[in-house]
Design a protein around this motif. Structure first.
Motif, PDB file in Angstrom:
ATOM      1  N   ARG A 269       0.844  -1.194   0.000  1.00 11.40           N
ATOM      2  CA  ARG A 269       0.000   0.000   0.000  1.00 11.40           C
ATOM      3  C   ARG A 269       0.887   1.254   0.000  1.00 11.40           C
ATOM      4  O   ARG A 269       1.932   1.277   0.638  1.00 11.40           O
ATOM      5  N   TYR A 270       0.438   2.274  -0.698  1.00  8.07           N
ATOM      6  CA  TYR A 270       1.175   3.540  -0.748  1.00  8.07           C
ATOM      7  C   TYR A 270       0.431   4.579   0.066  1.00  8.07           C
ATOM      8  O   TYR A 270      -0.723   4.894  -0.224  1.00  8.07           O
TER       9      TYR A 270
ATOM     10  N   ASN B 179       0.320   8.364   1.136  1.00  9.75           N
ATOM     11  CA  ASN B 179       0.810   9.722   0.902  1.00  9.75           C
ATOM     12  C   ASN B 179       0.198  10.625   1.970  1.00  9.75           C
ATOM     13  O   ASN B 179      -0.972  10.992   1.883  1.00  9.75           O
TER      14      ASN B 179
ATOM     15  N   GLU C 223      -4.324   7.501  -0.030  1.00 11.58           N
ATOM     16  CA  GLU C 223      -3.753   6.190  -0.307  1.00 11.58           C
ATOM     17  C   GLU C 223      -3.869   5.888  -1.790  1.00 11.58           C
ATOM     18  O   GLU C 223      -4.858   6.254  -2.429  1.00 11.58           O
TER      19      GLU C 223
ATOM     20  N   THR D 156      -0.436   2.642  -6.448  1.00 10.55           N
ATOM     21  CA  THR D 156       0.923   2.699  -6.989  1.00 10.55           C
ATOM     22  C   THR D 156       1.616   3.948  -6.461  1.00 10.55           C
ATOM     23  O   THR D 156       0.992   4.790  -5.821  1.00 10.55           O
ATOM     24  N   HIS D 157       2.884   4.055  -6.766  1.00 11.84           N
ATOM     25  CA  HIS D 157       3.623   5.252  -6.367  1.00 11.84           C
ATOM     26  C   HIS D 157       3.067   6.470  -7.092  1.00 11.84           C
ATOM     27  O   HIS D 157       2.811   6.428  -8.292  1.00 11.84           O
TER      28      HIS D 157
ATOM     29  N   THR E 238      11.237   8.292   1.678  1.00 15.68           N
ATOM     30  CA  THR E 238      10.251   7.214   1.650  1.00 15.68           C
ATOM     31  C   THR E 238      10.483   6.294   2.842  1.00 15.68           C
ATOM     32  O   THR E 238      11.608   5.850   3.082  1.00 15.68           O
TER      33      THR E 238
ATOM     34  N   THR F 243       9.616   2.740   4.360  1.00 15.76           N
ATOM     35  CA  THR F 243       9.051   1.422   4.069  1.00 15.76           C
ATOM     36  C   THR F 243       8.775   0.737   5.391  1.00 15.76           C
ATOM     37  O   THR F 243       9.689   0.404   6.142  1.00 15.76           O
TER      38      THR F 243
ATOM     39  N   ILE G 255       4.333   1.762   2.019  1.00 15.33           N
ATOM     40  CA  ILE G 255       5.361   2.656   1.491  1.00 15.33           C
ATOM     41  C   ILE G 255       4.830   4.068   1.663  1.00 15.33           C
ATOM     42  O   ILE G 255       3.843   4.447   1.035  1.00 15.33           O
TER      43      ILE G 255
ATOM     44  N   ARG H 264       5.165   8.392   2.357  1.00 14.29           N
ATOM     45  CA  ARG H 264       5.862   9.668   2.253  1.00 14.29           C
ATOM     46  C   ARG H 264       5.027  10.739   2.922  1.00 14.29           C
ATOM     47  O   ARG H 264       3.794  10.654   2.950  1.00 14.29           O
TER      48      ARG H 264
END
Length: 350
Positions: free
Chosen positions: A228-229, A231, A263, A266-267, A296, A298, A307, A309
């Motif tokens: 999961r990304y 942000n 969320e 992908t990046h 970033t 992890t 992941i 930021r």
DNA sequence: AAGCCGGGGAT
DNA sequence: ATCCCAGGCTT
């Protein structure tokens, strides 16, 4: 007393660790330590236990605590439902049993966060009732002792191991016996490369005889890891406030706090984040500056990889628009009082 | 019966 | 970096 029970008891007498909950094993002490030690090593849980006892010396006090404070004390230990259930259980014991844990296995399993393992632990260690505990240590010791290849994650396996644990139980000293089994698993019969040469049970251990020690226990459970990304948006206002988010869904970190989150699957680049509807609803055309973009992070959990930021956003005038969904403004100096996941803690102390 | 829920230590 | 650990609740 069987030979195995006696050997185990003697070994325990000489090798057991001095632990605070063993000094005075009241039901409250045993319960608190067992909840903390579910899925947690003694080395990690020890300081948490001491802090909880210092803050709440008696169950009655804990029952009056706020969930926010309990979660804050639990911060960093993981599996936060344990902390929420801990408080609910304390309130339950206070209300249903006048603040005293019932000396009854069935009644114990009716308490929040108390399942078969914890109920057996409290029943045997605090009340000397003949219930065998089956935790990860006991699975390992028994699987090796009898060289069992039934998977511990199967229903048949759970039944089989529970039966064997019950058969082995020293019914005259259940608390001591249970602790000895678990201590043996924790100190001697360790998961990887145990030093079987010095094991008190080596002459009775079938896996040792069959040289299958490192293949026991068998566990067929497999889990897949989700990526999961995250942000995160860290807003800063002119008067040093930021927006916090109380997590509330059936997701990780329930009832802990983090920042407004976008969320993605992908990046996303910073530009892509700033174009998201989810982002624009905060700024609503107001001007802002992206002051800082973090590295970033992890963050690996058992079942997912996060992941993350953090975008630090400075609004030149006014406040970000926040509407409902558990978002609220708070002074940055108050951040420390909120329970946050390890990931957020790492970012804040970076 | 199967899936979900953290974080840290050993290798 | 990779593997391993694991009790209770929810679905």
């Amino acid at each position: 007393m069987t030979g195995l029970q006696e050997t185990l008891a003697n070994w325990f007498g000489e090798n057991k660790r001095e632990l605070p909950w063993r000094t005075s094993p009241t039901p409250y002490h045993v319960w608190l330590s067992e909840i903390i030690l579910q899925q947690t090593r003694v080395s990690q849980g020890l300081e948490y236990y001491n802090r909880f006892i210092e803050r709440w010396p008696e169950l009655q006090r804990l029952a009056q605590a706020s969930e926010k404070e309990v979660l804050k004390m639990w911060q960093g230990l993981g599996y936060y439902s344990r902390a929420r259930n801990l408080l609910q259980c304390a309130q339950q014991v206070q209300q249903q049993y006048g603040g005293l844990f019932p000396a009854d296995y069935k009644k114990l399993t009716g308490l929040k966060g108390v399942g078969p393992y914890t109920a057996a632990a409290i029943a045997s260690i605090a009340f000397d009732l003949p219930h065998a505990v089956v935790d990860g240590n006991v699975y390992r010791v028994i699987a090796r002792l009898f060289d069992i290849d039934t998977s511990i994650s199967s229903t048949a396996g759970k039944k089989q191991f529970a039966q064997l644990a019950d058969m082995l139980l020293d019914r005259d000293h259940p608390g001591l016996h249970n602790q000895a089994m678990m201590e043996l698993g924790a100190l001697q019969c360790v998961p990887k490369n145990p030093d079987c040469a010095v094991c008190p049970l080596k002459t009775q251990c079938l896996a040792f005889a069959h040289e299958t020690v490192n293949e026991r226990p068998v566990n067929t459970k497999k889990l897949q890891i989700r990526v999961r990304y995250f942000n995160y948006l860290v807003f800063k206002t002119d008067n040093s406030q930021t927006v916090l988010h109380k997590r509330n869904n059936n997701d990780i970190w329930k009832n802990l706090y983090d920042f407004p989150l976008i969320e993605s699957e992908t990046h996303l680049s910073v530009d892509e984040i700033l174009k998201q509807d989810a982002f624009l609803k905060f700024t609503r055309g107001k001007s802002f500056i992206v002051e800082h973009v973090s590295r970033t992070f992890t963050h690996k959990l058992t079942h997912q990889t996060i992941i993350a930021r953090f975008l630090q956003i400075k609004l030149s005038d006014g406040m970000p628009c926040i509407e409902g969904n558990n978002l609220f403004l708070t002074p940055e100096k108050d951040m420390a009082s909120y329970p946050v996941p390890r990931l957020i803690d790492l970012y804040l102390n970076n």
